[in-house]
Every structure is written in C-alpha cells, then in structure tokens.
Design an enzyme around this catalytic site. Structure first.
Site, PDB file in Angstrom:
ATOM      1  N   TYR A 118      17.093  29.891   6.347  1.00  0.00           N
ATOM      2  CA  TYR A 118      15.873  30.642   6.634  1.00  0.00           C
ATOM      3  C   TYR A 118      16.044  30.487   8.311  1.00  0.00           C
ATOM      4  O   TYR A 118      16.316  29.509   8.963  1.00  0.00           O
ATOM      5  CB  TYR A 118      14.557  29.895   6.255  1.00  0.00           C
ATOM      6  CG  TYR A 118      14.310  30.115   4.649  1.00  0.00           C
ATOM      7  CD1 TYR A 118      13.847  31.336   4.280  1.00  0.00           C
ATOM      8  CD2 TYR A 118      14.202  28.858   3.875  1.00  0.00           C
ATOM      9  CE1 TYR A 118      13.586  31.455   2.817  1.00  0.00           C
ATOM     10  CE2 TYR A 118      13.903  29.004   2.695  1.00  0.00           C
ATOM     11  CZ  TYR A 118      13.698  30.492   1.969  1.00  0.00           C
ATOM     12  OH  TYR A 118      13.275  30.455   0.748  1.00  0.00           O
ATOM     13  N   LYS A 123       0.968  -1.116  -0.070  1.00  0.00           N
ATOM     14  CA  LYS A 123       0.085  -0.038  -0.066  1.00  0.00           C
ATOM     15  C   LYS A 123       0.885   1.120   0.012  1.00  0.00           C
ATOM     16  O   LYS A 123       1.939   1.069   0.279  1.00  0.00           O
ATOM     17  CB  LYS A 123      -0.828  -0.145   1.139  1.00  0.00           C
ATOM     18  CG  LYS A 123      -0.437  -0.015   2.651  1.00  0.00           C
ATOM     19  CD  LYS A 123      -1.049  -0.435   3.779  1.00  0.00           C
ATOM     20  CE  LYS A 123      -0.469  -0.669   4.956  1.00  0.00           C
ATOM     21  NZ  LYS A 123      -0.878   0.207   5.971  1.00  0.00           N
ATOM     22  N   MET A 131      12.617  24.216   0.552  1.00  0.00           N
ATOM     23  CA  MET A 131      11.742  23.472  -0.211  1.00  0.00           C
ATOM     24  C   MET A 131      12.593  22.675  -1.151  1.00  0.00           C
ATOM     25  O   MET A 131      12.359  21.293  -1.177  1.00  0.00           O
ATOM     26  CB  MET A 131      10.698  24.298  -1.000  1.00  0.00           C
ATOM     27  CG  MET A 131       9.957  23.523  -1.713  1.00  0.00           C
ATOM     28  SD  MET A 131       8.638  24.570  -3.003  1.00  0.00           S
ATOM     29  CE  MET A 131       7.664  25.414  -1.555  1.00  0.00           C
TER      30      MET A 131
HETATM   31  C1  LIG Z   1      -3.545  -4.295   8.371  1.00  0.00           C
HETATM   32  C2  LIG Z   1      -2.056  -4.380   8.174  1.00  0.00           C
HETATM   33  N1  LIG Z   1      -1.355  -5.475   8.110  1.00  0.00           N
HETATM   34  C3  LIG Z   1      -0.132  -5.501   7.849  1.00  0.00           C
HETATM   35  C4  LIG Z   1       0.518  -4.207   7.697  1.00  0.00           C
HETATM   36  C5  LIG Z   1       2.124  -4.072   7.771  1.00  0.00           C
HETATM   37  O1  LIG Z   1       2.880  -3.529   8.695  1.00  0.00           O
HETATM   38  P1  LIG Z   1       4.512  -3.321   8.635  1.00  0.00           P
HETATM   39  O2  LIG Z   1       4.575  -2.504   7.591  1.00  0.00           O
HETATM   40  O3  LIG Z   1       4.575  -3.008  10.066  1.00  0.00           O
HETATM   41  O4  LIG Z   1       5.012  -4.852   8.391  1.00  0.00           O
HETATM   42  C6  LIG Z   1      -0.038  -3.100   8.068  1.00  0.00           C
HETATM   43  C7  LIG Z   1       0.363  -1.438   7.925  1.00  0.00           C
HETATM   44  O5  LIG Z   1       0.541  -0.829   8.350  1.00  0.00           O
HETATM   45  C8  LIG Z   1      -1.304  -2.954   7.930  1.00  0.00           C
HETATM   46  O6  LIG Z   1      -2.270  -1.940   8.283  1.00  0.00           O
END
Ligand SMILES: Cc1ncc(COP(=O)(O)O)c(C=O)c1O
Length: 357
Positions: free
Chosen positions: A254, A35, A302
C-alpha cells in the site's frame, strides 16, 4: 507448511526471570504483575507458570476474579482498587487485596465495607502524579483505614516510580518523599517495578512489583535484557506464505512505500496489524527469516508484511519468520516502531494463538 502466526510462550523463561528477579530483590517478596493479559502472555497460564511468585498484581477486578476462577489462591492485588460498593463486595468475596489511592475509596470502605476484612495497600503519590495520596494526606487516610470496622487484615504502603529507568535522581527524590510520608508507620511497603529492581539506586521495600522483567525485556534503553540475565518469554513467529520477484523500480504494498532499487526477492509473511504489529513499522525494521536478519519493506498491512530476502539463501513458502523474541529483542523492534516493549507485548491481538512451551 508450519503454522501461521502464533506467540510461543517459554514458561521456562518466565520461571528463570522470576528467579533472576528474586536474586536481585534482596529478600523482598515478589508480586508478579500479570495485568493486561500478563503483558500479552496469557493471564492464567502465566500465573500458573509463575506459581512460585509470592503473589500477583492486576489492574482490574475482572482480572483478579479470572485468576481465582482458575485456582490461583495466593495474594492477588488490584492495583487500581475498586470504585463501587458492588465491586468492593466482589473483591472481598474473592479475597482480593485492594490498592486504596483516593479518598473516595476510603469512603466506600467506610460506607460499604462493614464485615469485610481486607488487606489494603495505601498508595502514596511521590511524584508520578497519577494515582495516590499526597504525603500530607497520608496520616488522615491511614487513621481512617485503621478505624474501619471490622479493621482491615493489614494496611501496607506503596508508591510507584516514574523514572526508575532513566533518572536515579528522580528515584531518589521519590524515595525521600516516601520515607517522609511513611515515617513512624511500621507497615510493610512496596516501591519497585522492574526498573526499580534492576536500577542503580536500591529502593528497598518488603515487596517488589515487577512486570516487564518477568517477560524477559529490559526497562532500560541502554542495558539489554541479557545483561540483566533475563530471557525473552514470548517469541512471535509466523511463516512465509509467498515469495515473489519484484523488478527494479517497482514498489511493494500500500502507498508504494518501498521501491526496489534492484531486482529483488520479496517474501510475504502472515503477520500484520490485525495481529498487533504496529502499522508504523518503517522500511528496514528487522525480522528473522529462518534465523537470519532481513529488512521489512513496504507498509505493514492487516494480515501481511513484505520482507526483502534478496540477500538470503533459499526462502520458500513455509520458511519460519520471527517478528520478535528469541534472537530478536522486542525492545529493538519497539525502537523501530517508536514505542516501548510494553506496548508491543500487550498489543498482540486475540486472534494470535498462544502456544505454551
Ligand atoms: C502500580 C504498578 N506497579 C508495577 C508495575 C510493573 O511495572 P514494570 O512492568 O515496569 O515492571 C506497573 C506497571 O505498569 C504498575 O502500574
């Protein structure tokens, strides 16, 4: 002059980390968590590099569809599930697996799921208090899922660990609640994130869901990634674009947040908060200038940072600067920033080109 800022993605390191996790996971199958643009590493290219994973997990529908559109044909799980009938139809059309964490989602499946044979993951809240059914709600939710018409391909059970990085006691409590909530059900299960895979408490489950460890960072404050046999997959690198002499007493950048206590040589490198570096990085944060550590001086702007290279040898326009990755763990930079490696990796901005190696 070498190119300016880019995130070099070491696909060999991604594959190495996958195999390290596999060796550690005791035969469990691996859902690679990709993700948030694979934690900044590039969703599609990371999934393709990790083709030997047993499946992928993403947060949102769009991420799952993108994987399908790029030829990822194995299991893809939507960790947040879907929220509307249209999303449900899209998910089903693309053969995505759904996490079901709320009674509203069960209702959606009952009302609009007819004809859709899906693989479902019932999520149980064992203490994270974010998403999932409470233990007492599980039997009813499971009954309703199993009665869907037509029935789902399979229902699996999962939970998420809140403190696997720092509290074995909390993890044991969550495992106990999970065992109680799932007693008598023969479904496959998934519990472990990265810290669950590498933590001292064996958490079990037929599937594990590592994210951070795949990218070569450690989830533990006191155990570095090398100790877990993980290699950094992203090196964020740029170049020096100017070198200047700053007389003692002058300030840099800055707000005049750094003052030269001696006549100093300052390298200006092309990386800033527009690229995803936290603006709050303090004076002294290390970077690697041609492989040698040197401290940040003055505020991150930036597009630029200033680095005190007074004590280094020759530094010129074009000298490479590593912000994190090989030779400088992103976890260390995250500590300077008062955050975690997750946030730095996910925060690399879209103007930074990803370069596969
Ligand atoms: C439901 C779920 N499973 C697994 C993971 C993976 O976690 P990690 O990156 O700590 O291994 C996440 C990450 O946030 C998650 O939300």
């Amino acid at each position: 002059m070498s190119r300016l800022i880019r995130a070099v993605i070491d696909t060999g390191a991604l594959r190495h980390n996958l195999e390290t996790i596999r060796a550690r996971a005791g035969g469990a199958r691996i859902l690679a968590v990709v993700k948030a643009n694979a934690y900044g590493h590039g969703l599609v290219q990371t999934a393709l590099a990790l083709a030997r994973a047993d499946g992928f997990a993403v947060a949102r529908l769009e991420e799952g569809i993108t994987l399908r559109e790029h030829g990822v044909s194995g299991p893809v799980v939507l960790l947040e599930g879907v929220f509307t009938a249209e999303q449900l139809r899209e998910a089903a059309r693309h053969g995505l697996e759904l996490v079901v964490h709320d009674a509203l989602q069960v209702h959606l499946l009952e009302a609009d799921g007819a004809g859709q044979r899906l693989r479902l993951w019932l999520k149980i809240d064992t203490g994270m208090n974010r998403l999932g059914f409470r233990a007492r709600e599980v039997p009813e939710a499971l009954r309703r899922l199993e009665r869907l018409s037509p029935p789902p391909l399979e229902v699996r059970l999962m939970t998420h660990l809140a403190r696997a990085d720092d509290s074995p006691e909390m993890t044991r409590r969550q495992l106990e609640r999970f065992r109680e909530a799932t007693r008598g059900h023969a479904c496959a299960t998934s519990i472990a994130n990265s810290a669950g895979v590498f933590g001292e408490t064996p958490v079990g489950g037929e599937w594990v869901r590592p994210g951070l460890a795949l990218y070569g960072a450690s989830p533990f404050a006191s155990r570095p990634a090398e100790a877990l046999n993980l290699r950094p997959a992203m090196t964020l690198t740029t170049s020096v674009i100017a070198v200047r002499h700053v007389p003692r007493g002058e300030t840099v950048g800055y707000g005049g947040a750094w003052r030269a206590e001696r006549d100093s040589r300052i390298a200006i490198a092309a990386a800033g908060y527009g690229d995803g570096l936290p603006r709050g990085l303090p004076n002294g944060t290390p970077v690697l200038v041609d492989g040698r550590r040197a401290p940040l001086c003055g505020r991150v702007s930036m597009d630029m940072i200033a680095v005190d290279v007074t004590e280094l040898g020759p530094v010129a326009v074009g000298t490479p600067v590593v912000l994190w990755g090989e030779g400088l763990a992103v976890e260390e930079v995250a500590r300077w920033a008062g955050t975690v490696a997750y946030e730095l990796l996910c925060g690399v901005s879209q103007r930074v080109p990803l370069e596969l190696r």
